[in-house]
Design an enzyme around this catalytic site. Structure first.
Site, mmCIF file in Angstrom:
data_model
loop_
_atom_site.group_PDB
_atom_site.id
_atom_site.type_symbol
_atom_site.label_atom_id
_atom_site.label_comp_id
_atom_site.label_asym_id
_atom_site.label_seq_id
_atom_site.Cartn_x
_atom_site.Cartn_y
_atom_site.Cartn_z
ATOM 1 N N ARG A 21 50.545 -1.860 30.741
ATOM 2 C CA ARG A 21 49.766 -2.457 31.852
ATOM 3 C C ARG A 21 50.487 -2.405 33.192
ATOM 4 N NH1 ARG A 21 48.293 -6.465 27.833
ATOM 5 N NH2 ARG A 21 46.281 -5.810 26.985
ATOM 6 N N LYS A 56 47.816 6.100 45.322
ATOM 7 C CA LYS A 56 46.738 6.703 44.529
ATOM 8 C C LYS A 56 47.363 7.521 43.406
ATOM 9 C CE LYS A 56 42.728 7.000 47.516
ATOM 10 N NZ LYS A 56 41.797 7.895 48.221
ATOM 11 N N GLU A 68 47.320 19.368 55.094
ATOM 12 C CA GLU A 68 47.223 17.900 55.206
ATOM 13 C C GLU A 68 47.815 17.428 56.539
ATOM 14 O OE1 GLU A 68 45.579 15.964 53.170
ATOM 15 O OE2 GLU A 68 45.556 16.901 51.191
ATOM 16 N N LYS A 73 49.623 7.704 57.838
ATOM 17 C CA LYS A 73 49.015 7.330 56.552
ATOM 18 C C LYS A 73 49.297 5.860 56.234
ATOM 19 C CE LYS A 73 47.974 8.263 51.896
ATOM 20 N NZ LYS A 73 47.797 9.197 50.817
ATOM 21 N N GLU A 105 40.629 1.191 49.620
ATOM 22 C CA GLU A 105 39.506 2.002 50.099
ATOM 23 C C GLU A 105 38.181 1.249 49.964
ATOM 24 O OE1 GLU A 105 40.239 6.185 49.283
ATOM 25 O OE2 GLU A 105 38.098 6.497 49.206
ATOM 26 N N ARG A 118 40.085 3.957 54.751
ATOM 27 C CA ARG A 118 40.974 4.872 54.021
ATOM 28 C C ARG A 118 40.251 6.176 53.653
ATOM 29 N NH1 ARG A 118 45.594 3.711 49.451
ATOM 30 N NH2 ARG A 118 46.051 5.915 49.109
ATOM 31 N N ASN A 156 40.211 11.543 53.474
ATOM 32 C CA ASN A 156 39.615 12.588 52.633
ATOM 33 C C ASN A 156 38.782 13.571 53.448
ATOM 34 O OD1 ASN A 156 40.800 11.226 50.488
ATOM 35 N ND2 ASN A 156 39.153 11.872 49.137
ATOM 36 N N HIS A 172 37.828 16.932 52.026
ATOM 37 C CA HIS A 172 38.153 16.895 50.603
ATOM 38 C C HIS A 172 36.924 16.988 49.689
ATOM 39 C CE1 HIS A 172 42.119 16.004 52.041
ATOM 40 N NE2 HIS A 172 42.600 15.767 50.843
ATOM 41 N N HIS A 203 37.419 19.558 46.902
ATOM 42 C CA HIS A 203 37.428 19.233 45.470
ATOM 43 C C HIS A 203 36.414 20.086 44.719
ATOM 44 C CE1 HIS A 203 39.328 14.980 46.185
ATOM 45 N NE2 HIS A 203 40.196 15.960 46.292
ATOM 46 N N HIS A 253 45.892 22.836 46.395
ATOM 47 C CA HIS A 253 45.074 21.768 46.980
ATOM 48 C C HIS A 253 44.944 21.927 48.500
ATOM 49 C CE1 HIS A 253 43.231 17.933 47.664
ATOM 50 N NE2 HIS A 253 44.260 17.489 48.352
HETATM 51 N N1 GLY Z 1 44.891 11.241 49.881
HETATM 52 C C1 GLY Z 1 43.973 10.266 50.319
HETATM 53 C C2 GLY Z 1 44.446 8.864 50.182
HETATM 54 O O1 GLY Z 1 45.572 8.635 49.786
HETATM 55 O O2 GLY Z 1 43.702 7.953 50.427
#
Ligand code: GLY
Length: 367
Positions: A127, A149, A191, A233, A243, A248, A252, A255, A259, A272
């Site tokens: 956990r 993330k 990025e 960031k 998010e 946040r 993306n 993205h 994706h 990526h």
């Molecule tokens: N890569 C997008 C984020 O960390 O929110």
């Protein structure tokens, strides 16, 4: 050494940035000291990439052993395909072998794939275990290692299985950028460009002015680039860690398209960042069709991506219907509606809901 703080209450942590210049480095003693401050106990699983970081890993292990740590090493195969259930299960086995308890740490040494996979193992084993990120690719330094993330891919959708799990610290050693293969380095620059477009027009202009130095990994600019991206960031993550407000989600940008390309091309075919570069061009052209930006904006973004030798259109044919079907299952989609982060000017984007499918289709059909 420069250190940034990411303020998240009890989940706050430091991002250390180790310079490349030999006279400024204090790499391995500094690393052991950093993890000792960040982690509760001297036992850790080092999850490492199957790449050219082996020497670094041996040195890091030796530094930890000298500081009294018990460690085990688990190796993750190279490539995006490793973000899968089978590799996650291997990490659980390694943690079991180490008789990991809740204070045993996971230290992820590698690029975005290693960080995402090791992070998810840390988020879920027992956990939740403490985690330290040691990113070795540019992409991981400026994006995936910061912000908590973690994920693996589902065969039908990228990063669909994951959890938020903040690291206790991020150790960025810029020396890794010297040996990083060119394609991976350039992929990380996608990025970097993203941060300029979504948050900081002045940074975008700096990248334009210094494009050759940045592409050639010149020490004088690269430390600044990494630190600026991490700060941008961190500021977003501090304000919308989980998010929930939509803030946040702007990280993306490009993205949703990216994706879909990564999923349909087969994980690992496109890096990526390459997919993000193509996706940002699609998003910019979609914004132009919605009259949110003009043709000059689109061309300026294209020129910067090209200066970094990044692709701005897919190299293979993708059926628009298939791309749209994957995009409807993206994490950013709500009830299958198409939602995109779209630019309004350099340094500013917004979340646009319910974009008509015909417009998205026309972006995918015309290059
Ligand atoms: N890569 C997008 C984020 O960390 O929110």
């Amino acid at each position: 050494m420069p250190t940034l703080r990411i303020n998240l209450g009890s989940r706050s942590y430091d991002i250390a940035i180790v310079p490349r210049e030999p006279e400024l480095r204090r790499t391995l003693p500094g690393f052991a000291e950093f993890v000792r401050h960040a982690l509760p106990k001297s036992t850790a699983a080092l999850v490492v990439g199957d790449t050219n970081t082996q020497t670094y890993v041996r040195e890091a292990e030796a530094a930890l052993a000298a500081a009294g740590w018990r460690t085990a090493v688990a190796v993750v195969p190279a490539g995006e395909a490793a973000k899968c259930l089978a590799q996650l299960a291997n990490l659980y086995d390694a943690l079991y072998e180490l008789t990991a308890d809740r204070q045993t740490a996971v230290i992820a040494v590698g690029g975005g794939v290693v960080g995402d996979l090791a992070g998810l193992a840390a988020a879920t084993y027992n956990r939740g275990l403490p985690l330290v990120m040691v990113p070795t690719s540019l992409l991981a330094m400026v994006d995936s290692s910061v912000g908590g993330k973690t994920a693996i891919n589902h065969p039908k959708g990228k990063n669909l299985i994951g959890a938020f799990h903040q690291p206790r610290g991020v150790w960025i050693d810029l020396a890794h950028l010297t040996t990083l293969p060119e394609r991976e380095y350039l992929s990380g620059l996608a990025e970097v460009v993203k941060y300029g477009v979504i948050l900081d027009g002045e940074f975008f202009a700096f990248l334009e002015a210094q494009a050759t130095q940045v592409r050639d990994r010149k020490s004088a600019v690269i430390a600044d680039v990494v630190a600026r991206c991490c700060r941008l960031k961190a500021d977003i993550v501090e304000r919308d860690e989980f998010e929930t407000t939509g803030l946040r989600a702007i990280l993306n940008y490009g993205h949703t398209f990216a994706h879909a390309y990564e999923t349909l091309a087969g994980y690992g075919t496109l890096l990526h960042g390459e997919a993000v570069a193509i996706g940002m061009m699609d998003a910019a052209r979609l914004a132009q069709r919605l009259q949110m930006v003009d043709a000059d904006f689109v061309e300026r973004q294209r020129r910067l991506l090209e200066a970094f030798w990044l692709p701005t259109a897919p190299l293979a044919e993708f059926a628009p219907d298939e791309l749209i079907a994957v995009m409807r299952c993206d994490k950013k989609a709500t009830d299958g509606r198409l939602r995109f982060i779209l630019p309004t000017r350099l340094g500013e984007v917004k979340l646009v809901d319910e974009v008509p499918e015909t417009l998205v289709r026309s972006v995918l059909e015309t290059r």
